[in-house]
Design a protein around this motif. Structure first.
Motif, PDB file in Angstrom:
ATOM      1  N   ASN A  19      72.503  37.113  18.108  1.00 51.70           N
ATOM      2  CA  ASN A  19      73.851  36.638  18.429  1.00 51.70           C
ATOM      3  C   ASN A  19      74.497  35.834  17.307  1.00 51.70           C
ATOM      4  O   ASN A  19      73.563  35.247  16.525  1.00 51.70           O
ATOM      5  CB  ASN A  19      73.792  36.060  20.026  1.00 51.70           C
ATOM      6  CG  ASN A  19      73.034  34.688  19.670  1.00 51.70           C
ATOM      7  OD1 ASN A  19      73.196  33.957  19.173  1.00 51.70           O
ATOM      8  ND2 ASN A  19      72.134  34.829  20.769  1.00 51.70           N
ATOM      9  N   GLN A  53      75.871  40.659  17.582  1.00 55.06           N
ATOM     10  CA  GLN A  53      76.448  40.476  19.129  1.00 55.06           C
ATOM     11  C   GLN A  53      77.201  38.972  19.011  1.00 55.06           C
ATOM     12  O   GLN A  53      76.827  38.172  18.348  1.00 55.06           O
ATOM     13  CB  GLN A  53      75.220  40.583  19.865  1.00 55.06           C
ATOM     14  CG  GLN A  53      74.469  39.524  20.189  1.00 55.06           C
ATOM     15  CD  GLN A  53      73.589  39.516  21.397  1.00 55.06           C
ATOM     16  OE1 GLN A  53      72.777  40.415  21.219  1.00 55.06           O
ATOM     17  NE2 GLN A  53      73.588  38.829  22.256  1.00 55.06           N
ATOM     18  N   ARG A  59      77.032  36.414  26.635  1.00 53.66           N
ATOM     19  CA  ARG A  59      77.348  36.767  28.007  1.00 53.66           C
ATOM     20  C   ARG A  59      78.371  37.988  28.072  1.00 53.66           C
ATOM     21  O   ARG A  59      79.317  38.135  27.236  1.00 53.66           O
ATOM     22  CB  ARG A  59      78.058  35.729  28.806  1.00 53.66           C
ATOM     23  CG  ARG A  59      76.871  34.477  28.931  1.00 53.66           C
ATOM     24  CD  ARG A  59      77.273  33.527  30.150  1.00 53.66           C
ATOM     25  NE  ARG A  59      76.359  32.613  30.619  1.00 53.66           N
ATOM     26  CZ  ARG A  59      75.487  32.043  29.783  1.00 53.66           C
ATOM     27  NH1 ARG A  59      75.359  32.391  28.548  1.00 53.66           N
ATOM     28  NH2 ARG A  59      74.662  31.240  30.407  1.00 53.66           N
ATOM     29  N   THR A  60      78.238  38.752  28.961  1.00 55.44           N
ATOM     30  CA  THR A  60      79.270  39.728  29.267  1.00 55.44           C
ATOM     31  C   THR A  60      80.481  39.178  30.077  1.00 55.44           C
ATOM     32  O   THR A  60      80.253  38.375  30.934  1.00 55.44           O
ATOM     33  CB  THR A  60      78.645  40.929  30.084  1.00 55.44           C
ATOM     34  OG1 THR A  60      77.675  41.607  29.476  1.00 55.44           O
ATOM     35  CG2 THR A  60      79.656  41.915  30.473  1.00 55.44           C
ATOM     36  N   VAL A 113      81.055  43.493  26.811  1.00 57.19           N
ATOM     37  CA  VAL A 113      79.467  43.238  26.462  1.00 57.19           C
ATOM     38  C   VAL A 113      79.604  42.742  24.991  1.00 57.19           C
ATOM     39  O   VAL A 113      80.370  42.844  24.342  1.00 57.19           O
ATOM     40  CB  VAL A 113      78.673  44.376  26.651  1.00 57.19           C
ATOM     41  CG1 VAL A 113      78.601  44.938  28.000  1.00 57.19           C
ATOM     42  CG2 VAL A 113      79.273  45.572  25.470  1.00 57.19           C
ATOM     43  N   CYS A 133      70.710  47.052  22.850  1.00 55.36           N
ATOM     44  CA  CYS A 133      70.954  47.971  23.940  1.00 55.36           C
ATOM     45  C   CYS A 133      70.300  47.015  25.029  1.00 55.36           C
ATOM     46  O   CYS A 133      70.481  47.373  26.117  1.00 55.36           O
ATOM     47  CB  CYS A 133      70.137  49.171  24.154  1.00 55.36           C
ATOM     48  SG  CYS A 133      70.801  50.350  22.828  1.00 55.36           S
ATOM     49  N   LEU A 151      69.771  42.880  26.179  1.00 58.34           N
ATOM     50  CA  LEU A 151      70.874  41.656  26.707  1.00 58.34           C
ATOM     51  C   LEU A 151      72.083  41.706  25.900  1.00 58.34           C
ATOM     52  O   LEU A 151      73.199  41.479  26.402  1.00 58.34           O
ATOM     53  CB  LEU A 151      70.204  40.411  26.223  1.00 58.34           C
ATOM     54  CG  LEU A 151      69.059  40.076  26.939  1.00 58.34           C
ATOM     55  CD1 LEU A 151      68.227  38.826  26.227  1.00 58.34           C
ATOM     56  CD2 LEU A 151      69.176  40.057  28.592  1.00 58.34           C
ATOM     57  N   ALA A 152      72.327  42.544  24.773  1.00 56.14           N
ATOM     58  CA  ALA A 152      73.450  42.755  24.257  1.00 56.14           C
ATOM     59  C   ALA A 152      74.552  43.685  24.770  1.00 56.14           C
ATOM     60  O   ALA A 152      75.708  43.705  24.814  1.00 56.14           O
ATOM     61  CB  ALA A 152      73.537  43.244  22.715  1.00 56.14           C
ATOM     62  N   GLY A 153      73.883  44.720  25.594  1.00 54.89           N
ATOM     63  CA  GLY A 153      74.788  45.361  26.542  1.00 54.89           C
ATOM     64  C   GLY A 153      75.054  46.611  26.051  1.00 54.89           C
ATOM     65  O   GLY A 153      76.146  47.487  26.467  1.00 54.89           O
ATOM     66  N   GLY A 154      74.550  46.993  24.689  1.00 64.17           N
ATOM     67  CA  GLY A 154      75.260  48.153  24.071  1.00 64.17           C
ATOM     68  C   GLY A 154      74.584  49.670  24.432  1.00 64.17           C
ATOM     69  O   GLY A 154      73.806  49.565  25.210  1.00 64.17           O
ATOM     70  N   LYS A 155      75.144  50.594  24.123  1.00 66.18           N
ATOM     71  CA  LYS A 155      74.492  51.891  24.414  1.00 66.18           C
ATOM     72  C   LYS A 155      73.916  52.536  23.196  1.00 66.18           C
ATOM     73  O   LYS A 155      74.652  52.781  22.112  1.00 66.18           O
ATOM     74  CB  LYS A 155      75.681  52.941  24.910  1.00 66.18           C
ATOM     75  CG  LYS A 155      76.519  52.303  26.146  1.00 66.18           C
ATOM     76  CD  LYS A 155      77.350  53.439  26.881  1.00 66.18           C
ATOM     77  CE  LYS A 155      77.994  52.902  27.994  1.00 66.18           C
ATOM     78  NZ  LYS A 155      77.717  51.781  28.562  1.00 66.18           N
TER      79      LYS A 155
END
Length: 162
Positions: free
Chosen positions: A27, A85, A89-90, A95, A127, A129-133
């Protein structure tokens, strides 16, 4: 054209010969303490120390989205701290993952890896904790690394975590 190789295992223990770079996403706020970085820190103290110093001295360096820091942890082994990132946090802005930053970081990484004649090893970056796809990140990995002839191995943990 070659493709990304997927295997079950631990990305901190690449089992190929020659120079290797373990790439992961960090991050942009200096936080190190959850996810894949814990596996890195259990194995080597240097990547975390280097990342924290890089963040601390950010007024005088390139620390920021899209930046890459290579930290040598062995004779032919480096860890690539890639800033991909925003925050941790989201929230209202979605995200934390920043696909453009990961793309920029991978492009920068390609040059470093080519210079060292290294292969690249990673979890499914961006993908966790960063929330990516992964469906958005895999094409970036292919375009920036694989098309340049760089061997890329993606590690999936047997327990589904990581």
């Amino acid at each position: 054209m070659s493709e990304i190789t997927y295997i079950r295992g631990d990305a901190t223990v690449p089992s190929v010969k020659g120079a290797k770079v373990i790439a992961h996403v960090c991050n942009d706020i200096g936080g190190w303490g959850k996810g894949f970085v814990l596996a890195l820190s259990r194995r080597w103290p240097e990547p975390e120390k280097a990342y924290r110093a890089w963040h601390r001295d950010r007024a005088h360096n390139d620390f920021g989205l899209g930046a890459v820091q290579l930290v040598q942890v062995g004779k032919d082994l480096w860890v690539a701290n890639m800033i991909g990132q925003r925050g941790i946090r989201t929230g209202s802005k979605g995200v934390p993952v920043r696909y453009e930053a990961i793309d920029t970081a991978l492009a920068r990484l390609a040059g470093e890896v080519t210079e060292r004649g290294a292969s690249v090893h990673m979890p499914r970056i961006g993908c966790g904790l960063a929330g990516g796809k992964w469906s958005r990140i895999a094409p970036l990995v292919s375009e920036r690394l694989v098309t340049r002839g760089i061997a890329v191995t993606v590690y999936d943990h047997g327990d589904g975590g990581g």
